[in-house]
Design a protein around this motif. Structure first.
Motif, PDB file in Angstrom:
ATOM      1  N   PRO A  26       0.921  -1.053   0.039  1.00 43.83           N
ATOM      2  CA  PRO A  26       0.174  -0.024  -0.010  1.00 43.83           C
ATOM      3  C   PRO A  26       0.905   1.268   0.124  1.00 43.83           C
ATOM      4  O   PRO A  26       1.938   1.326   0.635  1.00 43.83           O
ATOM      5  CB  PRO A  26      -0.902  -0.208   1.256  1.00 43.83           C
ATOM      6  CG  PRO A  26      -0.179  -0.833   2.194  1.00 43.83           C
ATOM      7  CD  PRO A  26       0.705  -1.953   1.477  1.00 43.83           C
ATOM      8  N   GLU A  27       0.324   2.320  -0.785  1.00 47.19           N
ATOM      9  CA  GLU A  27       1.028   3.576  -0.778  1.00 47.19           C
ATOM     10  C   GLU A  27       0.109   4.780  -0.518  1.00 47.19           C
ATOM     11  O   GLU A  27      -1.036   4.738  -1.127  1.00 47.19           O
ATOM     12  CB  GLU A  27       1.730   3.701  -2.123  1.00 47.19           C
ATOM     13  CG  GLU A  27       2.393   5.416  -2.281  1.00 47.19           C
ATOM     14  CD  GLU A  27       3.116   5.339  -3.169  1.00 47.19           C
ATOM     15  OE1 GLU A  27       4.087   6.043  -3.314  1.00 47.19           O
ATOM     16  OE2 GLU A  27       2.839   4.676  -4.514  1.00 47.19           O
ATOM     17  N   VAL A  28       0.322   5.685   0.299  1.00 51.28           N
ATOM     18  CA  VAL A  28      -0.558   6.700   0.514  1.00 51.28           C
ATOM     19  C   VAL A  28      -0.030   8.037   0.117  1.00 51.28           C
ATOM     20  O   VAL A  28       1.025   8.265   0.376  1.00 51.28           O
ATOM     21  CB  VAL A  28      -1.319   6.848   2.005  1.00 51.28           C
ATOM     22  CG1 VAL A  28      -1.834   8.128   2.332  1.00 51.28           C
ATOM     23  CG2 VAL A  28      -1.786   5.572   2.328  1.00 51.28           C
ATOM     24  N   VAL A  29      -0.599   8.687  -0.699  1.00 48.94           N
ATOM     25  CA  VAL A  29       0.153  10.010  -1.314  1.00 48.94           C
ATOM     26  C   VAL A  29      -0.974  11.306  -1.074  1.00 48.94           C
ATOM     27  O   VAL A  29      -2.019  11.213  -1.450  1.00 48.94           O
ATOM     28  CB  VAL A  29       0.414   9.771  -2.645  1.00 48.94           C
ATOM     29  CG1 VAL A  29       1.192  11.146  -3.327  1.00 48.94           C
ATOM     30  CG2 VAL A  29       1.291   8.683  -3.011  1.00 48.94           C
ATOM     31  N   VAL A  30      -0.304  12.265  -0.709  1.00 47.05           N
ATOM     32  CA  VAL A  30      -1.053  13.572  -0.748  1.00 47.05           C
ATOM     33  C   VAL A  30      -0.238  14.488  -1.576  1.00 47.05           C
ATOM     34  O   VAL A  30       0.904  14.759  -1.407  1.00 47.05           O
ATOM     35  CB  VAL A  30      -1.011  14.135   0.612  1.00 47.05           C
ATOM     36  CG1 VAL A  30      -1.864  15.374   0.723  1.00 47.05           C
ATOM     37  CG2 VAL A  30      -1.667  13.141   1.722  1.00 47.05           C
ATOM     38  N   VAL A  31      -1.161  15.103  -2.552  1.00 49.60           N
ATOM     39  CA  VAL A  31      -0.596  16.032  -3.462  1.00 49.60           C
ATOM     40  C   VAL A  31      -1.271  17.307  -3.438  1.00 49.60           C
ATOM     41  O   VAL A  31      -2.327  17.449  -3.160  1.00 49.60           O
ATOM     42  CB  VAL A  31      -0.732  15.450  -4.982  1.00 49.60           C
ATOM     43  CG1 VAL A  31      -0.222  16.461  -5.846  1.00 49.60           C
ATOM     44  CG2 VAL A  31      -0.213  14.054  -5.043  1.00 49.60           C
ATOM     45  N   ASN A  32      -0.360  18.468  -3.290  1.00 47.02           N
ATOM     46  CA  ASN A  32      -0.769  19.803  -3.457  1.00 47.02           C
ATOM     47  C   ASN A  32      -1.230  20.118  -5.041  1.00 47.02           C
ATOM     48  O   ASN A  32      -0.395  20.503  -5.924  1.00 47.02           O
ATOM     49  CB  ASN A  32       0.249  20.785  -2.947  1.00 47.02           C
ATOM     50  CG  ASN A  32      -0.163  22.285  -3.018  1.00 47.02           C
ATOM     51  OD1 ASN A  32      -1.230  22.608  -3.408  1.00 47.02           O
ATOM     52  ND2 ASN A  32       0.744  23.131  -2.828  1.00 47.02           N
ATOM     53  N   ASP A  33      -2.467  19.782  -5.286  1.00 48.75           N
ATOM     54  CA  ASP A  33      -3.204  19.788  -6.438  1.00 48.75           C
ATOM     55  C   ASP A  33      -3.044  21.283  -7.019  1.00 48.75           C
ATOM     56  O   ASP A  33      -3.423  21.557  -8.087  1.00 48.75           O
ATOM     57  CB  ASP A  33      -4.296  19.285  -6.675  1.00 48.75           C
ATOM     58  CG  ASP A  33      -5.554  19.969  -5.678  1.00 48.75           C
ATOM     59  OD1 ASP A  33      -5.919  20.770  -5.783  1.00 48.75           O
ATOM     60  OD2 ASP A  33      -6.054  18.996  -4.927  1.00 48.75           O
ATOM     61  N   ALA A  34      -2.913  22.207  -6.079  1.00 48.58           N
ATOM     62  CA  ALA A  34      -2.856  23.820  -6.434  1.00 48.58           C
ATOM     63  C   ALA A  34      -1.938  24.106  -7.299  1.00 48.58           C
ATOM     64  O   ALA A  34      -1.979  24.885  -8.205  1.00 48.58           O
ATOM     65  CB  ALA A  34      -2.718  24.785  -5.460  1.00 48.58           C
ATOM     66  N   LEU A  35      -0.633  23.234  -7.254  1.00 46.13           N
ATOM     67  CA  LEU A  35       0.450  23.321  -8.426  1.00 46.13           C
ATOM     68  C   LEU A  35       0.132  22.929  -9.725  1.00 46.13           C
ATOM     69  O   LEU A  35       1.066  23.289 -10.666  1.00 46.13           O
ATOM     70  CB  LEU A  35       1.703  22.711  -7.662  1.00 46.13           C
ATOM     71  CG  LEU A  35       2.130  23.341  -6.397  1.00 46.13           C
ATOM     72  CD1 LEU A  35       3.369  22.685  -5.856  1.00 46.13           C
ATOM     73  CD2 LEU A  35       2.289  24.819  -6.315  1.00 46.13           C
ATOM     74  N   LEU A  36      -0.930  22.098  -9.907  1.00 40.81           N
ATOM     75  CA  LEU A  36      -1.101  21.861 -11.176  1.00 40.81           C
ATOM     76  C   LEU A  36      -1.308  22.920 -12.045  1.00 40.81           C
ATOM     77  O   LEU A  36      -1.083  22.768 -13.472  1.00 40.81           O
ATOM     78  CB  LEU A  36      -2.549  20.944 -11.266  1.00 40.81           C
ATOM     79  CG  LEU A  36      -2.515  19.414 -10.756  1.00 40.81           C
ATOM     80  CD1 LEU A  36      -3.953  18.794 -10.530  1.00 40.81           C
ATOM     81  CD2 LEU A  36      -1.744  18.486 -11.608  1.00 40.81           C
TER      82      LEU A  36
END
Length: 155
Positions: A26-36
């Protein structure tokens, strides 16, 4: 304002959580999608990856609750030392006993100096970092490619 200065507006962070797997774990990832949609990627041309090594693991290589809390505390200290005008938080991933923090950096010398200073102290967990010149944000692509999957598109 001088002719050599640039004024940019950094978007307020907005986070998207992904639960996935890597190499069968398992992998949990949190991404700052404001940088998209961030328009000034050329200013933050360096990719910084900080890796923290967890010790107390629960199921399938994920940190136990107290270990996760400790990793967050360490990550917060690292972030306080580098984020601001010089770095933007990109993502945090947890997988196979590792917590990986990714940032986009403006001045690599400033970030390196801050991290080297932090490394001089005692730490409850081993951590290391790597910084690469990445003006095309190619290394950020690993995180950004998660978004078509989340929306169900084949992208």
């Amino acid at each position: 304002m001088s002719e050599h200065s640039v004024s940019i507006e950094v978007p307020d962070p907005h986070y998207t959580l992904f639960n996935g797997s890597r190499d069968g774990m398992p992998e949990v990832v949190v991404v700052n999608d404001a940088l998209l949609a961030f328009e000034h990627t050329d200013i933050f041309a360096w990719h910084l990856e900080v890796t923290l090594h967890a010790v107390d693991l629960a199921d399938e290589g994920m940190p136990a609750p107290d270990e996760s809390k400790l990793l967050f505390e360490i990550g917060d200290k690292i972030e306080q030392a580098i984020v601001g005008y010089n770095a933007l938080f990109l993502a945090r991933g947890t997988w196979n006993g590792l917590r990986q923090l990714a940032y986009r950096v403006y001045d690599p010398d400033v970030a390196n100096e801050a991290l080297q200073e932090l490394l001089k102290g005692e730490h409850p967990r081993f951590w290391e970092f790597r910084m690469d010149h990445d003006p095309s944000w190619e290394q950020a692509g690993f995180y950004f490619q998660l978004f078509p999957l989340a929306s169900g598109n084949d992208g």
